[in-house]
Write a protein that holds these residues in place. Structure first.
Motif, mmCIF file in Angstrom:
data_model
loop_
_atom_site.group_PDB
_atom_site.id
_atom_site.type_symbol
_atom_site.label_atom_id
_atom_site.label_comp_id
_atom_site.label_asym_id
_atom_site.label_seq_id
_atom_site.Cartn_x
_atom_site.Cartn_y
_atom_site.Cartn_z
ATOM 1 N N ARG A 159 2.756 7.871 3.849
ATOM 2 C CA ARG A 159 2.194 8.734 4.898
ATOM 3 C C ARG A 159 3.193 8.903 6.041
ATOM 4 O O ARG A 159 3.216 9.935 6.710
ATOM 5 C CB ARG A 159 0.901 8.086 5.414
ATOM 6 C CG ARG A 159 0.147 8.913 6.422
ATOM 7 C CD ARG A 159 -1.273 8.419 6.588
ATOM 8 N NE ARG A 159 -1.336 6.970 6.773
ATOM 9 C CZ ARG A 159 -2.468 6.264 6.695
ATOM 10 N NH1 ARG A 159 -3.602 6.859 6.415
ATOM 11 N NH2 ARG A 159 -2.455 4.961 6.877
ATOM 12 N N TYR B 80 -3.758 11.224 1.589
ATOM 13 C CA TYR B 80 -2.993 10.608 2.678
ATOM 14 C C TYR B 80 -2.016 11.600 3.312
ATOM 15 O O TYR B 80 -1.743 11.532 4.505
ATOM 16 C CB TYR B 80 -2.256 9.361 2.175
ATOM 17 C CG TYR B 80 -3.211 8.185 1.976
ATOM 18 C CD1 TYR B 80 -3.317 7.185 2.923
ATOM 19 C CD2 TYR B 80 -4.049 8.118 0.858
ATOM 20 C CE1 TYR B 80 -4.211 6.132 2.773
ATOM 21 C CE2 TYR B 80 -4.936 7.082 0.691
ATOM 22 C CZ TYR B 80 -5.016 6.081 1.654
ATOM 23 O OH TYR B 80 -5.901 5.054 1.512
ATOM 24 N N GLU C 162 -1.993 11.221 -2.656
ATOM 25 C CA GLU C 162 -3.433 10.988 -2.743
ATOM 26 C C GLU C 162 -3.680 9.769 -3.626
ATOM 27 O O GLU C 162 -2.981 9.559 -4.617
ATOM 28 C CB GLU C 162 -4.166 12.206 -3.318
ATOM 29 C CG GLU C 162 -5.681 11.955 -3.426
ATOM 30 C CD GLU C 162 -6.514 13.210 -3.709
ATOM 31 O OE1 GLU C 162 -5.947 14.313 -3.726
ATOM 32 O OE2 GLU C 162 -7.735 13.059 -3.912
ATOM 33 N N ARG C 163 -4.683 8.980 -3.234
ATOM 34 C CA ARG C 163 -5.077 7.850 -4.076
ATOM 35 C C ARG C 163 -6.403 8.179 -4.747
ATOM 36 O O ARG C 163 -7.349 8.590 -4.075
ATOM 37 C CB ARG C 163 -5.177 6.560 -3.274
ATOM 38 C CG ARG C 163 -5.478 5.351 -4.178
ATOM 39 C CD ARG C 163 -5.609 4.053 -3.376
ATOM 40 N NE ARG C 163 -4.332 3.572 -2.881
ATOM 41 C CZ ARG C 163 -4.085 3.299 -1.595
ATOM 42 N NH1 ARG C 163 -5.015 3.480 -0.689
ATOM 43 N NH2 ARG C 163 -2.908 2.849 -1.219
ATOM 44 N N CYS D 250 0.492 4.584 -0.741
ATOM 45 C CA CYS D 250 0.128 5.841 -0.061
ATOM 46 C C CYS D 250 0.239 5.703 1.458
ATOM 47 O O CYS D 250 0.680 6.627 2.149
ATOM 48 C CB CYS D 250 -1.290 6.268 -0.444
ATOM 49 S SG CYS D 250 -1.375 7.010 -2.080
ATOM 50 N N GLU D 251 -0.147 4.509 1.955
ATOM 51 C CA GLU D 251 -0.089 4.283 3.395
ATOM 52 C C GLU D 251 1.361 4.285 3.889
ATOM 53 O O GLU D 251 1.667 4.782 4.975
ATOM 54 C CB GLU D 251 -0.767 2.948 3.748
ATOM 55 C CG GLU D 251 -2.288 2.981 3.656
ATOM 56 C CD GLU D 251 -2.840 2.783 2.244
ATOM 57 O OE1 GLU D 251 -2.086 2.909 1.258
ATOM 58 O OE2 GLU D 251 -4.050 2.516 2.121
ATOM 59 N N LYS E 55 0.859 -1.193 0.000
ATOM 60 C CA LYS E 55 0.000 0.000 0.000
ATOM 61 C C LYS E 55 0.893 1.240 0.000
ATOM 62 O O LYS E 55 1.381 1.665 1.058
ATOM 63 C CB LYS E 55 -0.908 -0.034 1.223
ATOM 64 C CG LYS E 55 -1.914 -1.191 1.196
ATOM 65 C CD LYS E 55 -2.803 -1.152 2.424
ATOM 66 C CE LYS E 55 -3.928 -2.181 2.297
ATOM 67 N NZ LYS E 55 -4.801 -2.183 3.482
#
Lengths: 355, 254
Positions: free
Chosen positions: B165, B241, B174-175, B161-162, B159
């Motif tokens: 972060r 995110y 941003e997703r 974007c996660e 993941k």
């Protein structure tokens, strides 16, 4: 007379790059070349340039690719294991017809090997600097002054021929100190109409690329590049001849080993053995014609390397049977002594003629 | 008669090689429109990945360079450091960015490189014919997960974007998705913002775009759009995110 400085090979080379207007250095620490990065980290900010420590050798060479594609003089520096990681990027740089300088301060290998001087990356530099049909210019300095002179030359020839250049030094040259001088002025890099600058709406987009999916097109492009290589071979070969005029026996050595060979030649000559040294300064292009001619004039040759015998392949190919070519080498970080090499000269001189 | 829509100057007239129903074409258009609307096409240098978008240099109407697989953020770093006044973007797929190029991605992000990264996540290796990607969903059948991705054996999806972060150098992550008109409009706004951030010197900006691969998913284009909605978005939630000014924060620290 130009001012003399007492400098370490690695630092002198870094300073030479700066004087050659290189303002983009991307590196990653590895012994025995880390002084280059340290020098650049100190000097680049003062000159408005970029010193960037990359996350890996892989990233560093690709940063060089980016900066070079942008039209800048860019370089990276590493030592043997790090160069292995850079070979992907070197292949792409060669295939994208980009100039760049890659410095390899060789250490013992294979694998993690050791950190003492070596010349065991000759094959990699000259035969397979990356995947695919490609070559890089390979310069082999033999003194700290040559670290300076050949660094400047490498940038210029890389740009002239739009191909990567490698300075193939070793831990001994990188670490030792000698007096050096720098040229007062190095010409500015040439205009690069192919560079990525943004079109400014004034021209068609420039594309820097190495992908050609149509075999006939790829073959054509590779062939054209090899035609350029032929011109490089005709114009860029450098070599040094030491006491060869009356020589019947010849040592062939490059880099730090050649310095030791010079001492061995002098020692052997005191014993009356007519021996000289042939020193390739460019390893690619290799001084084939010069060695071929020499092969027809002498009794035998001895290639001396800090490896298990790599350059000796090219010596034999060049000489092509005109005289016997022997090999003597130390590896793993061991530096041969003048006496050791002199012993090999005596052995060569005493050999029976081989058919 | 008023012109309501016309093809952006940011794309060339070359016919693309993308499969029917693939949403790369939409994402290309959004990037190109953003560059044109911001008036920076003539300043832009794009970096192509290895993957389906490998020939994007033929489609974007700006200076372009082709990077080795995964190395686009490193190439972009070299470009941006060499020409900070130019607009630099990478356009990368999931294999390129989140597998072989993870180090380059994360470290360009940690450095806060002032570049724009367009990350196309279609949960599969498209160019090579449909193998498991780092973003392939649990249970998803691919050529190299013929019995479905078993997370005990092949691990979990990445993941991006996660992960980003938690990276201090990231200004914006941003997703978005391009499987419906409202999503496309949001995607456009995100992509434009990611370029605007670069113009304002805010730092590393990445837009992850959930995209389709009907060919390798074995679906019709319409089914593929539905799969994004029903399978991908629940696993990869859309949204912002990270949104901050890295450059400004650096000044405060100084």
């Amino acid at each position: 007379m130009a001012k003399k400085y007492l400098m370490k090979g690695n630092e002198a080379m870094a300073e030479a790059a700066l004087r050659a207007h290189c303002r983009h250095f991307f590196g990653y620490p590895i012994t025995p070349q880390t002084e280059v990065a340290a020098y650049m980290a100190k000097r680049m900010p003062k000159l408005g340039g970029t010193y960037l420590q990359a996350e890996s050798e892989v990233a560093a060479i690709n940063m060089v690719l980016g900066a070079s594609a942008a039209g800048m003089r860019a370089m990276t520096s590493s030592s043997s294991p790090g160069i292995s990681l850079k070979t992907e990027g070197i292949s792409y740089i060669a295939a994208s017809d980009l100039p760049a300088l890659i410095v390899n301060v060789m250490r013992g290998g294979p694998g993690l090997g050791g950190i003492q001087p070596s010349q065991s990356d000759y094959w990699q530099a000259t035969k397979a600097p990356g995947h695919g049909d490609a070559q890089v210019l390979v310069y082999a300095p033999s003194s700290v002054q040559e670290m300076v002179d050949l660094t400047i030359r490498a940038f210029e020839t890389a740009e002239r021929w739009r191909m990567p250049a490698m300075l193939l030094a070793d831990g001994m040259l990188g670490q030792m100190m000698e007096p050096v001088s720098f040229p007062d002025e190095v010409p500015l890099p040439p205009e690069k109409p192919w560079a990525l600058t943004g079109t400014k709406g004034a021209r068609k987009p420039n594309i820097v690329n190495s992908l050609y999916l149509t075999p006939s097109q790829l073959e054509q492009i590779v062939k054209e590049r090899f035609q350029r290589y032929e011109k490089v071979k005709a114009q860029e070969v450098l070599c040094e001849r030491y006491k060869l005029d009356d020589a019947q026996f010849v040592l062939v050595a490059y880099g730090a080993t050649a310095r030791i060979c010079k001492a061995a030649v002098d020692m052997a000559r005191e014993k009356g053995i007519p021996v000289g040294l042939f020193r390739p300064i460019t390893l690619w292009p290799f001084p084939e014609k010069e060695l071929a001619a020499l092969g027809g004039q002498v009794k035998s040759m001895l290639a001396v390397e800090m490896s298990m015998g790599q350059m000796v392949d090219d010596v034999r190919l060049a000489v092509n049977g005109r005289c016997p070519v022997y090999f003597y080498g130390r590896t793993g970080g061991i530096i041969p002594t003048p006496a050791e090499i002199e012993g090999q000269i005596v052995k060569m001189a005493n050999r029976k003629e081989e058919a | 008669m008023a012109v309501l829509f016309q093809k952006t100057k940011g794309l060339t007239d070359r016919e693309t090689h993308y499969c029917p129903g693939c949403t790369h074409g939409i994402i290309h258009r959004l990037v190109a429109e953003s560059l044109e609307e911001l008036g920076v096409l003539g300043e832009t240098i794009g970096v192509c990945p290895v993957g389906c978008a490998v020939m994007a240099y033929d489609y974007f109407n700006c200076d372009m360079v082709e990077a080795p697989h995964g190395r686009a953020p490193a190439v972009a770093t070299g470009l941006k450091r060499a020409r900070p006044e130019n607009v630099i973007f990478t356009y990368q797929g999931d294999g390129d960015l989140a597998a072989i190029g993870t180090a380059e991605t994360v470290h360009a992000a940690t450095r806060g490189e002032n570049i724009t990264v367009i990350f196309v996540n279609n949960a599969i290796y498209g160019m090579t014919g449909g193998q498991m990607a780092p973003t392939t969903l649990p249970g998803q059948v691919t050529q190299t997960t013929p019995y479905g991705r078993n997370t005990d054996y092949s691990g979990f999806p990445v993941k991006v974007c996660e992960i980003l972060r938690e990276v201090d150098g990231v200004a914006y992550a941003e997703r978005v998705a391009v499987n419906s008109v409202p999503h496309i409009r949001k995607a456009k706004a995100a992509i434009k913002k990611a370029f605007q951030n670069q113009l304002e010197g805010k730092g590393f900006s990445l837009v992850e775009v959930l995209s389709t691969c009907p060919t390798n998913w074995g679906m019709t284009p319409v089914e593929a759009l539905g799969w994004v909605e029903n399978k991908m978005i629940p696993y990869y939630p859309l949204g912002v995110y990270v949104d901050r000014d890295v450059h400004h924060r650096k000044e405060e620290e100084a």
